[in-house]
Design a protein around this motif. Structure first.
Motif, PDB file in Angstrom:
ATOM      1  N   THR A 195      50.323  48.466  53.968  1.00 55.52           N
ATOM      2  CA  THR A 195      49.684  49.774  53.828  1.00 55.52           C
ATOM      3  C   THR A 195      48.174  49.729  53.939  1.00 55.52           C
ATOM      4  OG1 THR A 195      49.737  49.539  51.422  1.00 55.52           O
ATOM      5  CG2 THR A 195      51.573  50.720  52.459  1.00 55.52           C
ATOM      6  N   ARG A 196      47.553  48.607  53.598  1.00 58.16           N
ATOM      7  CA  ARG A 196      46.106  48.460  53.747  1.00 58.16           C
ATOM      8  C   ARG A 196      45.720  47.013  53.480  1.00 58.16           C
ATOM      9  NH1 ARG A 196      43.252  51.068  48.378  1.00 58.16           N
ATOM     10  NH2 ARG A 196      44.604  50.066  46.876  1.00 58.16           N
ATOM     11  N   TYR A 197      44.510  46.683  53.896  1.00 56.84           N
ATOM     12  CA  TYR A 197      43.956  45.359  53.664  1.00 56.84           C
ATOM     13  C   TYR A 197      42.759  45.526  52.732  1.00 56.84           C
ATOM     14  CZ  TYR A 197      46.766  43.945  57.678  1.00 56.84           C
ATOM     15  OH  TYR A 197      47.804  43.697  58.527  1.00 56.84           O
ATOM     16  N   LEU A 198      42.692  44.710  51.697  1.00 55.52           N
ATOM     17  CA  LEU A 198      41.611  44.794  50.721  1.00 55.52           C
ATOM     18  C   LEU A 198      40.889  43.463  50.622  1.00 55.52           C
ATOM     19  CD1 LEU A 198      43.540  46.500  47.774  1.00 55.52           C
ATOM     20  CD2 LEU A 198      41.944  47.591  49.333  1.00 55.52           C
ATOM     21  N   GLY A 199      39.626  43.552  50.232  1.00 56.70           N
ATOM     22  CA  GLY A 199      38.869  42.341  49.946  1.00 56.70           C
ATOM     23  C   GLY A 199      38.645  42.259  48.447  1.00 56.70           C
ATOM     24  N   GLU A 200      39.001  41.140  47.868  1.00 56.74           N
ATOM     25  CA  GLU A 200      38.772  40.942  46.443  1.00 56.74           C
ATOM     26  C   GLU A 200      37.385  40.338  46.267  1.00 56.74           C
ATOM     27  OE1 GLU A 200      40.658  38.399  42.759  1.00 56.74           O
ATOM     28  OE2 GLU A 200      41.977  39.042  44.360  1.00 56.74           O
ATOM     29  N   ILE A 201      36.550  41.011  45.476  1.00 59.82           N
ATOM     30  CA  ILE A 201      35.188  40.530  45.290  1.00 59.82           C
ATOM     31  C   ILE A 201      35.001  40.002  43.872  1.00 59.82           C
ATOM     32  CG2 ILE A 201      34.213  42.057  47.043  1.00 59.82           C
ATOM     33  CD1 ILE A 201      33.218  43.829  44.758  1.00 59.82           C
ATOM     34  N   ALA A 202      34.050  39.112  43.711  1.00 59.99           N
ATOM     35  CA  ALA A 202      33.713  38.562  42.397  1.00 59.99           C
ATOM     36  C   ALA A 202      32.666  39.491  41.770  1.00 59.99           C
ATOM     37  CB  ALA A 202      33.181  37.145  42.535  1.00 59.99           C
ATOM     38  N   VAL A 203      33.118  40.574  41.183  1.00 55.80           N
ATOM     39  CA  VAL A 203      32.241  41.612  40.647  1.00 55.80           C
ATOM     40  C   VAL A 203      31.243  41.037  39.657  1.00 55.80           C
ATOM     41  CG1 VAL A 203      32.150  43.787  39.374  1.00 55.80           C
ATOM     42  CG2 VAL A 203      33.982  43.390  40.997  1.00 55.80           C
ATOM     43  N   THR A 204      31.670  40.117  38.819  1.00 58.58           N
ATOM     44  CA  THR A 204      30.787  39.587  37.776  1.00 58.58           C
ATOM     45  C   THR A 204      29.610  38.785  38.344  1.00 58.58           C
ATOM     46  OG1 THR A 204      32.230  37.669  37.474  1.00 58.58           O
ATOM     47  CG2 THR A 204      32.576  39.563  36.009  1.00 58.58           C
ATOM     48  N   LYS A 205      29.651  38.456  39.631  1.00 59.61           N
ATOM     49  CA  LYS A 205      28.514  37.782  40.256  1.00 59.61           C
ATOM     50  C   LYS A 205      27.410  38.774  40.612  1.00 59.61           C
ATOM     51  CE  LYS A 205      30.686  33.713  42.110  1.00 59.61           C
ATOM     52  NZ  LYS A 205      29.932  32.547  42.504  1.00 59.61           N
ATOM     53  N   ILE A 206      27.752  40.066  40.643  1.00 62.00           N
ATOM     54  CA  ILE A 206      26.761  41.068  41.034  1.00 62.00           C
ATOM     55  C   ILE A 206      26.454  42.082  39.942  1.00 62.00           C
ATOM     56  CG2 ILE A 206      27.159  40.860  43.509  1.00 62.00           C
ATOM     57  CD1 ILE A 206      28.971  43.317  43.349  1.00 62.00           C
ATOM     58  N   ALA A 207      27.310  42.184  38.946  1.00 61.61           N
ATOM     59  CA  ALA A 207      27.093  43.175  37.884  1.00 61.61           C
ATOM     60  C   ALA A 207      27.904  42.788  36.657  1.00 61.61           C
ATOM     61  CB  ALA A 207      27.521  44.559  38.364  1.00 61.61           C
ATOM     62  N   PRO A 208      27.465  43.234  35.480  1.00 59.30           N
ATOM     63  CA  PRO A 208      28.289  43.030  34.279  1.00 59.30           C
ATOM     64  C   PRO A 208      29.593  43.812  34.430  1.00 59.30           C
ATOM     65  CG  PRO A 208      26.100  43.857  33.712  1.00 59.30           C
ATOM     66  CD  PRO A 208      26.221  43.927  35.187  1.00 59.30           C
TER      67      PRO A 208
END
Length: 164
Positions: A55-68
């Motif tokens: 149904t879709r392709y997503l990218g998992e990001i390391a959010v804690t590397k850019i924001a709390p």
């Protein structure tokens, strides 16, 4: 081609298993992983997309590397259970960017929502905003996530399809 005519055989299942772990895999590497020629593999992937299995392709990001990040779940119970009450709640949830996932569930509460905010103060503001929005929330219980020892790694397709 109809969905009924399109079968999830072992090769299609393997394609789905590989893609849910790495959606950016090259077609050549995917073909190698499922023991197909690149053209046959690409044809199967396109059919899986056309039939709605992908149904879709997503990218998992390391959010804690850019924001709390403070992630929480919230158990939500509505005061009333009329169709318009659910619609009103759904609209409010969709408009709230900090609510990243929402499930209508059966059991002791009506919804399980997943929230992503910067910190406890932001969670408190979101909670106050939702409770004060007049959208029929009777009970709102937050459960902050302390640790995620097993992040989502895809669905266990082999086990789910064994009975098929």
């Amino acid at each position: 081609m109809t969905t009924e005519a399109f079968k999830i055989d072992k090769i299609n299942r393997r394609i789905l298993e590989v893609l849910q772990l790495d959606a950016r895999i090259s077609n050549i590497a995917l073909a190698d992983a499922v023991h197909l020629s690149p053209s046959a593999c690409l044809e199967r992937v396109k059919k899986l997309e056309q039939q709605g299995f992908i149904t879709r392709y997503l990218g998992e990001i390391a959010v804690t590397k850019i924001a709390p990040l403070l992630e929480s779940y919230a158990e939500v119970t509505l005061s009333n259970h009329r169709p318009e009450d659910f619609k009103q709640f759904h609209a409010a949830v969709k408009a709230e960017k900090a609510i990243v996932q929402c499930h209508k569930v059966s059991g002791r509460y009506d919804y399980l929502i997943r929230i992503a905010v910067r910190d406890m103060a932001a969670l408190s503001r979101l909670t106050d905003r939702l409770l004060g929005a007049g959208i029929g929330i009777a009970k709102f219980t937050t459960v902050p996530i302390i640790e995620n020892p097993k992040p989502f790694g895809g669905y266990p397709l082999e086990e789910l399809l064994d009975g098929a």
